[in-house]
Design an enzyme around this catalytic site. Structure first.
Site, PDB file in Angstrom:
ATOM      1  N   ASP A 198       0.819  -1.209   0.000  1.00 28.03           N
ATOM      2  CA  ASP A 198       0.000   0.000   0.000  1.00 28.03           C
ATOM      3  C   ASP A 198       0.858   1.268   0.000  1.00 28.03           C
ATOM      4  O   ASP A 198       1.895   1.331   0.649  1.00 28.03           O
ATOM      5  CB  ASP A 198      -0.842  -0.041   1.293  1.00 28.03           C
ATOM      6  N   GLU A 240       1.320  -0.526  -5.155  1.00 31.16           N
ATOM      7  CA  GLU A 240       0.316   0.522  -5.331  1.00 31.16           C
ATOM      8  C   GLU A 240       1.012   1.871  -5.364  1.00 31.16           C
ATOM      9  O   GLU A 240       1.345   2.439  -4.326  1.00 31.16           O
ATOM     10  CB  GLU A 240      -0.725   0.536  -4.197  1.00 31.16           C
TER      11      GLU A 240
END
Ligand code: GLC
Length: 535
Positions: A198, A240
Site C-alpha cells: 500500500d 500501489e
C-alpha cells in the site's frame, strides 16, 4: 513464465464477502465457504484488503497489530485454514501490506507519543515546525488540511500522508525497515503468496521535494525485494503507486536491483472510461505509448474499479473536470480527486458498456483484477460516507440480506437503489442464467487464460479512419488475435482490413466467424466487441 504474469486477480473486502457466524461481518470462515464460487468464476489470485486488528478509521488501512487478525474476521487458525483451502483449489492469496503508516492506536505510536525517550519515538516523523516538507501534497484533501498534526501528549507535530489517525513510519530509522521485513517474514512463513503493498511512493521525506518516489524509497524497496527473492522465491510483490507510467516504471527496479514484480497501471484506468464516453480510443492508445517497456519477469496489473474512489490524479485538470461532469454529475459522487461510484452505476447499468470495458480490460496488456461484485454489476450506496458506498455486502441471492448474513443488522445493508437491489442483482440468479453478465465475464476469463497472446502478447493498434473503433492485434509465439471494440452508441462498419489470415474464429464462442475478407464490411452493433483468432 512466472505465475502472476497471466493470472486473473480478484480483490476482496472481507467484511462484505460472506458472514459465516451471523455477527453481521464477513469473515475468514465465510470466505472459505465461497472459494468454490471463486474457482468457478475462474480467478487465480485473491487480494484481501487489510485483515489486521485495527480501530477501522480507514477500514483497516490503519493497522494496530501487524501479526494478527481482526476479531471481526476470525483468528490466525482461521487464516491458516483459509490459506490451505485456497491452495487446495489452486487459488493464491496475497495480503494488503500497509507499510507507510500505522494506526495511532498501534503500541509503537502509543509509546512514541508518551515518551520522548521511548525506543519507538524515532519510529515516526516528528517536528516542532509544521512548515516542513511544504511541497508534499495532501492526498485526502476533502478531510485533511495539513500533513502535520499536533499531538498534545507528544508535545510535537507528527507527519501523516493520509488521515491524521495514520502516522507515517520513519524509514530513515533502520529499526523500522527491519520491523517491516520481519512482518513480511511472519506472513510469508505462514504461506501467503505475496503482498499488495500500500501507498508505496511516500516512505521517505526530504526537504525541497514533493516527498514522492525518492531514491531512498527505491533503495529500501530493493532491500525488500532482495529479502523476498532470497527466502521466498515465487511470491509476489504488487505495487500501489498512483503515479505516471515513467515514475511507476522505476518501481520495477533498475540495474541497481529489482523492486516489484507487478504494479497497478493507474493512468490507464480513467482513460478507458474517457475513451468510452468520447467514443474515441485515442486516450487509451496514448497512455500505452507513454508506458515504457518493463522487464520480462514483470507485469502491469490493470483494473476498472477498486475499493477506493475512481482516482483522477493521473489526468490533466481539464480531463478531471470533464470526467467529473460526465461520470459524477452530483457533488456527492465526488471524493478527494475522484469519483466514489462502482462500475455498473458509472456506466448507467448498461450491460453492453459494462461488457465492453471488461473486454478492453481482459484483452489489453497487463494482468486484470476484478473488484468483488463487479462480476455481477453490483451497485453502490451514495448515502454511506467516504468509500463505504462501494463496500456493501456481496449479493449472493435475492433475499433481503442478499444471502450475505443472517444477522438482523449487518455492518451495512445491501444496495437499496432500484435496479441494483438483491432481488435484481445477485450471484445465484446470474449463475443460473447463461446470458448473464456473470457468464460473460467468466467466458472472458476462460478465453484469456486459453490464449497466450492475451496474456503477454505484443500490442499493435490497427489504424482505421474511425476513432470509435478500437482495434488491435495481440501476438505471441505465432498465435495471433484481433480485438475489435465499438466504443460508440451507434452501429459502425468495422473498417478493419486484414490480408494475412485465412480464417477467423470467435475466441469467446469457439465458432468460426465470417471470412477475413468480409471483415471490413462487418457492422458492429453499439458497444459490440469481438475477440477473433487469426489463422
Ligand atoms: C491506499 C488504499 C486506501 C487507503 C490509503 C491509506 O491508497 O488503497 O484505501 O485509504 O492507501 O492507507
Amino acid at each position: 513464465m512466472p505465475w502472476y504474469k497471466n493470472a486473473v486477480f480478484y480483490e476482496i473486502y472481507l467484511r462484505a464477502f460472506y458472514d459465516s457466524n451471523g455477527d453481521g461481518h464477513g469473515d475468514l470462515r465465510g470466505l472459505i465457504q465461497k472459494l468454490d464460487y471463486l474457482q468457478e468464476l475462474g480467478v487465480d489470485c485473491l487480494w484481501l484488503m487489510p485483515t489486521y486488528p485495527s480501530p477501522l478509521k480507514d477500514d483497516g488501512y490503519d493497522i494496530a497489530d501487524y501479526r494478527s487478525i481482526h476479531p471481526d474476521y476470525g483468528n490466525l487458525d482461521d487464516f491458516k485454514a483459509l490459506l490451505e483451502a485456497a491452495h487446495a483449489r489452486n487459488l493464491r492469496l496475497i495480503l494488503d501490506l500497509v507499510i507507510n503508516h500505522t494506526s495511532d492506536q498501534h503500541p509503537w505510536f502509543q509509546s512514541a507519543r508518551a515518551d520522548r525517550n521511548s525506543p519507538f519515538r524515532d519510529y515516526y516523523v516528528w517536528s516542532d515546525d509544521p512548515q516542513r516538507y511544504k511541497r508534499a501534497r495532501i492526498i485526502f484533501c476533502d478531510t485533511e488540511t495539513s500533513n502535520w498534526t499536533w499531538d498534545e501528549q507528544a508535545g510535537q507535530y507528527y507527519w501523516h500522508r493520509f488521515y491524521a489517525c495514520q502516522p507515517d513510519l520513519n524509514y530513515d530509522n533502520p529499526a523500522v525497515q527491519d520491523e517491516i521485513l520481519d512482518v513480511m517474514r511472519f506472513w510469508l512463513d505462514l504461506g501467503v503468496d505475496g503482498f499488495r503493498v500500500d501507498a508505496v511512493p511516500y516512505l521517505f521525506e526530504r526537504e525541497g521535494t514533493n516527498c514522492e518516489n525518492l531514491p531512498e524509497t527505491h533503495a529500501f524497496l530493493q532491500r525488500m525485494r532482495r529479502f523476498v527473492d532470497e527466502h521466498y522465491p515465487d511470491r509476489l510483490l504488487l505495487c500501489e503507486a498512483n503515479q505516471w507510467p515513467q515514475d511507476v516504471r522505476a518501481y520495477f527496479g533498475d540495474t541497481e536491483g529489482k523492486e516489484f514484480h507487478m504494479a497497478f497501471h493507474f493512468p490507464l484506468m480513467p482513460r478507458l472510461f474517457m475513451a468510452l464516453a468520447k467514443a474515441d480510443y485515442t486516450p487509451i492508445r496514448w497512455v500505452f505509448e507513454q508506458t515504457p517497456p518493463i522487464p520480462d519477469d514483470c507485469q502491469w496489473c490493470t483494473f476498472l474499479r477498486n475499493h477506493d474512489e475512481l482516482t483522477l490524479e493521473m489526468v490533466t485538470p481539464e480531463e478531471r473536470e470533464w470526467m467529473w461532469k460526465t461520470y459524477a454529475p452530483q457533488r456527492r459522487m465526488r471524493l478527494n480527486l475522484g469519483i466514489r461510484r462502482r462500475l455498473a452505476p458509472l456506466l448507467d447499468n448498461n450491460r453492453r458498456k459494462i461488457e465492453l470495458l471488461n473486454s478492453l480490460l481482459f484483452t489489453l496488456p497487463g494482468a486484470p483484477i476484478l473488484y468483488y461484485g463487479d462480476e455481477i454489476g453490483m451497485g453502490d450506496d451514495l448515502n454511506l460516507s467516504d468509500r463505504n458506498g462501494l463496500r456493501t455486502p456481496m449479493q449472493w441471492d435475492a433475499s433481503p440480506q442478499a444471502g450475505f448474513s443472517t444477522a438482523k443488522r449487518p455492518y451495512a445493508s445491501p444496495v437499496p437503489t432500484p435496479g441494483y437491489r438483491p432481488q435484481e442483482v445477485n450471484v445465484a440468479a446470474q449463475m443460473a442464467d447463461p446470458q448473464s453478465l456473470w457468464h460473460a465475464i467468466r467466458r472472458m476469463i476462460r478465453a484469456r487464460k486459453q490464449y497466450p497472446s492475451l496474456q503477454c502478447g505484443t500490442l499493435r493498434w490497427l489504424e482505421g479512419n474511425d476513432p470509435s473503433i478500437a482495434a488491435f492485434e495481440r501476438a505471441c509465439n505465432g498465435q495471433r488475435m484481433l480485438l475489435i471494440h465499438n466504443l460508440s452508441s451507434q452501429t459502425r462498419p468495422c473498417a478493419v482490413k486484414i490480408t494475412n489470415a485465412k480464417k477467423l474464429t470467435n475466441a469467446l464462442t469457439g465458432q468460426e466467424f465470417i471470412h477475413p475478407l468480409e471483415l471490413q464490411n462487418y457492422r458492429l452493433a453499439p458497444w459490440e466487441y469481438l475477440w477473433l483468432l487469426l489463422s
